[in-house]
Each structure stands twice: as C-alpha cells, then as structure tokens.
Write a protein that holds these residues in place. Structure first.
Motif, PDB file in Angstrom:
ATOM      1  N   ASP A 140       0.820  -1.205   0.000  1.00  0.00           N
ATOM      2  CA  ASP A 140       0.000   0.000   0.000  1.00  0.00           C
ATOM      3  C   ASP A 140       0.859   1.263   0.000  1.00  0.00           C
ATOM      4  OD1 ASP A 140      -2.645  -1.208   0.213  1.00  0.00           O
ATOM      5  OD2 ASP A 140      -2.014  -1.831   2.218  1.00  0.00           O
ATOM      6  N   ALA A 141       0.268   2.364  -0.443  1.00  0.00           N
ATOM      7  CA  ALA A 141       0.989   3.637  -0.515  1.00  0.00           C
ATOM      8  C   ALA A 141       1.492   4.093   0.853  1.00  0.00           C
ATOM      9  CB  ALA A 141       0.100   4.716  -1.134  1.00  0.00           C
ATOM     10  N   GLY A 142       0.810   3.733   1.918  1.00  0.00           N
ATOM     11  CA  GLY A 142       1.216   4.171   3.251  1.00  0.00           C
ATOM     12  C   GLY A 142       2.215   3.268   3.945  1.00  0.00           C
ATOM     13  N   TYR A 143       2.561   2.128   3.345  1.00  0.00           N
ATOM     14  CA  TYR A 143       3.493   1.183   3.973  1.00  0.00           C
ATOM     15  C   TYR A 143       4.922   1.622   3.738  1.00  0.00           C
ATOM     16  CZ  TYR A 143       5.961  -3.186   4.976  1.00  0.00           C
ATOM     17  OH  TYR A 143       6.816  -4.126   5.478  1.00  0.00           O
ATOM     18  N   ARG A 144       5.728   1.603   4.789  1.00  0.00           N
ATOM     19  CA  ARG A 144       7.125   2.033   4.674  1.00  0.00           C
ATOM     20  C   ARG A 144       8.114   0.972   5.113  1.00  0.00           C
ATOM     21  NH1 ARG A 144       4.697   5.048   2.129  1.00  0.00           N
ATOM     22  NH2 ARG A 144       4.759   7.319   2.096  1.00  0.00           N
ATOM     23  N   GLY A 145       7.643  -0.216   5.445  1.00  0.00           N
ATOM     24  CA  GLY A 145       8.536  -1.282   5.880  1.00  0.00           C
ATOM     25  C   GLY A 145       9.193  -1.983   4.699  1.00  0.00           C
ATOM     26  N   GLU A 146      10.036  -2.945   5.016  1.00  0.00           N
ATOM     27  CA  GLU A 146      10.721  -3.706   3.979  1.00  0.00           C
ATOM     28  C   GLU A 146       9.727  -4.563   3.194  1.00  0.00           C
ATOM     29  OE1 GLU A 146      14.552  -6.685   3.370  1.00  0.00           O
ATOM     30  OE2 GLU A 146      13.785  -6.340   5.409  1.00  0.00           O
ATOM     31  N   VAL A 147       9.895  -4.595   1.890  1.00  0.00           N
ATOM     32  CA  VAL A 147       9.100  -5.472   1.037  1.00  0.00           C
ATOM     33  C   VAL A 147       9.694  -6.873   1.168  1.00  0.00           C
ATOM     34  CG1 VAL A 147       8.404  -5.995  -1.340  1.00  0.00           C
ATOM     35  CG2 VAL A 147       8.530  -3.608  -0.559  1.00  0.00           C
ATOM     36  N   LYS A 148       8.835  -7.827   1.523  1.00  0.00           N
ATOM     37  CA  LYS A 148       9.264  -9.221   1.664  1.00  0.00           C
ATOM     38  C   LYS A 148       8.375 -10.090   0.793  1.00  0.00           C
ATOM     39  CE  LYS A 148      11.063  -8.490   6.270  1.00  0.00           C
ATOM     40  NZ  LYS A 148      11.037  -8.903   7.671  1.00  0.00           N
ATOM     41  N   VAL A 149       8.901 -11.231   0.391  1.00  0.00           N
ATOM     42  CA  VAL A 149       8.207 -12.126  -0.531  1.00  0.00           C
ATOM     43  C   VAL A 149       8.052 -13.490   0.129  1.00  0.00           C
ATOM     44  CG1 VAL A 149       8.293 -13.192  -2.810  1.00  0.00           C
ATOM     45  CG2 VAL A 149       9.184 -10.875  -2.499  1.00  0.00           C
ATOM     46  N   ILE A 150       6.817 -13.987   0.195  1.00  0.00           N
ATOM     47  CA  ILE A 150       6.555 -15.301   0.791  1.00  0.00           C
ATOM     48  C   ILE A 150       6.505 -16.319  -0.339  1.00  0.00           C
ATOM     49  CG2 ILE A 150       5.060 -16.658   2.281  1.00  0.00           C
ATOM     50  CD1 ILE A 150       3.792 -13.953   3.163  1.00  0.00           C
ATOM     51  N   VAL A 151       7.534 -17.150  -0.427  1.00  0.00           N
ATOM     52  CA  VAL A 151       7.602 -18.162  -1.483  1.00  0.00           C
ATOM     53  C   VAL A 151       7.288 -19.537  -0.899  1.00  0.00           C
ATOM     54  CG1 VAL A 151       9.284 -16.856  -2.845  1.00  0.00           C
ATOM     55  CG2 VAL A 151      10.084 -18.588  -1.258  1.00  0.00           C
ATOM     56  N   VAL A 152       6.712 -20.385  -1.740  1.00  0.00           N
ATOM     57  CA  VAL A 152       6.442 -21.764  -1.355  1.00  0.00           C
ATOM     58  C   VAL A 152       6.973 -22.677  -2.453  1.00  0.00           C
ATOM     59  CG1 VAL A 152       4.105 -21.765  -2.350  1.00  0.00           C
ATOM     60  CG2 VAL A 152       4.687 -23.387  -0.540  1.00  0.00           C
ATOM     61  N   ASN A 153       7.546 -23.792  -2.046  1.00  0.00           N
ATOM     62  CA  ASN A 153       8.051 -24.780  -2.984  1.00  0.00           C
ATOM     63  C   ASN A 153       6.968 -25.847  -3.156  1.00  0.00           C
ATOM     64  OD1 ASN A 153       9.337 -26.771  -4.410  1.00  0.00           O
ATOM     65  ND2 ASN A 153      10.991 -27.085  -2.950  1.00  0.00           N
ATOM     66  N   LEU A 154       6.314 -25.860  -4.310  1.00  0.00           N
ATOM     67  CA  LEU A 154       5.244 -26.815  -4.579  1.00  0.00           C
ATOM     68  C   LEU A 154       5.748 -28.122  -5.172  1.00  0.00           C
ATOM     69  CD1 LEU A 154       2.525 -24.365  -5.947  1.00  0.00           C
ATOM     70  CD2 LEU A 154       2.791 -25.270  -3.624  1.00  0.00           C
ATOM     71  N   ASP A 155       7.050 -28.205  -5.465  1.00  0.00           N
ATOM     72  CA  ASP A 155       7.613 -29.460  -5.958  1.00  0.00           C
ATOM     73  C   ASP A 155       7.526 -30.499  -4.842  1.00  0.00           C
ATOM     74  OD1 ASP A 155       9.947 -31.453  -6.436  1.00  0.00           O
ATOM     75  OD2 ASP A 155       9.705 -30.418  -8.345  1.00  0.00           O
ATOM     76  N   LYS A 156       7.186 -31.725  -5.189  1.00  0.00           N
ATOM     77  CA  LYS A 156       7.014 -32.767  -4.176  1.00  0.00           C
ATOM     78  C   LYS A 156       8.313 -33.447  -3.779  1.00  0.00           C
ATOM     79  CE  LYS A 156       2.312 -33.598  -5.492  1.00  0.00           C
ATOM     80  NZ  LYS A 156       1.271 -34.456  -5.938  1.00  0.00           N
ATOM     81  N   ASN A 157       9.383 -33.243  -4.560  1.00  0.00           N
ATOM     82  CA  ASN A 157      10.606 -34.004  -4.314  1.00  0.00           C
ATOM     83  C   ASN A 157      11.861 -33.176  -4.072  1.00  0.00           C
ATOM     84  OD1 ASN A 157       9.253 -36.552  -4.823  1.00  0.00           O
ATOM     85  ND2 ASN A 157       9.198 -35.893  -6.955  1.00  0.00           N
TER      86      ASN A 157
END
Length: 147
Positions: free
Chosen positions: A85-102
């Motif tokens: 959002d325009a008002g957010y000033r914190g660090e941008v973080k990315v939540i990744v998930v590994n959908l590979d089964k192996n």
C-alpha cells in the motif's frame, strides 16, 4: 505523459540493485532476495528484498510470481499478488512456497525472486443497497460460464 511514476526507494541492503525492468515494455520490475535460502518441498519461507518504498497516494505495488521459477522449480507466492500500500514504509518481503514434491529450491543472495508491478488504484466508496441492479451473469459463480 510518458506513463511513468516516481517511486521513492530506500535500499536497506546497499549491495543489491534497485528494482529494474528486464526488457522494454515489461510490466514487472525484478525483486531480488538479500539472503541465501533452501526451501524444502512443501515448505514456505519469507525472503527479504532489502527495499522499502514510498508510493504516491493513489498507487499500490503488487508482488507477482516469476513464471520461470514457477515452470522450472514449482515456486509460487503464497499471497499472490502481495499488496504494498501507498502508506506502507517497511521492507518489502516475498513469501515463497516450494510446490515441488521431491526437490528443494535453492536461492542465492541477489537471485530474482518476484516481480513488482506498480499500478494506479481507485479508492472505493461502499454504498449499501437493498437490491443490486440486474446483470447478464447474475449470481452465477465459479464455473458458471461453462467448461
């Protein structure tokens, strides 16, 4: 107007570049991780980008997955797209998930992990009504337009 908007950026990690577009006409600017990480099958992890933004009022940034990571490794973003959002000033973080089964997915500092799309957004005024106006689709939900 040239179609650009100024976004103020603070680098929380001076060793990585600012977001950038890989090709002319790209909608998303590459975001990179500041850390090394191994994401095991089925695991999710929050990767920091080392960036904080100040978007102009009336804009938001959306964190989208990278199609190459999805196709090659089964990497997805848990809350895709993530909203800054325009008002957010914190660090941008990315939540990744590994959908590979192996196989685990390995990220190295500086790897491109997501794309940032900056867009103008409208602010809605929600007005309660007793009955909504008719529409061709009506109340048809998921799968209502056929197969």
């Amino acid at each position: 107007m040239d179609g650009t908007v100024d976004v103020l950026v603070t680098r929380l990690d001076e060793g990585l570049p600012l977001p950038s577009y890989a090709h002319p006409g790209d909608a998303g600017a590459d975001l990179r991780t500041t850390v090394d990480a191994v994401v095991e099958p089925g695991e999710r992890v929050v990767l920091p980008t080392g960036l904080a933004l100040a978007l102009p009022e009336g804009y938001a940034a959306f964190v989208h997955p990278r199609s190459g990571l999805a196709a090659r490794y089964g990497v997805a973003l848990v809350n895709s797209p993530g909203t800054v959002d325009a008002g957010y000033r914190g660090e941008v973080k990315v939540i990744v998930v590994n959908l590979d089964k192996n196989a685990p997915v390995v990220f190295h500092r500086g790897d491109r992990i997501a794309q940032l799309v900056v867009q103008r957004v409208e602010r809605a005024r929600f007005r309660e009504v007793v009955r909504l106006p008719q529409a061709a689709r009506g109340t048809g939900g998921f799968g209502s337009t056929g197969r």
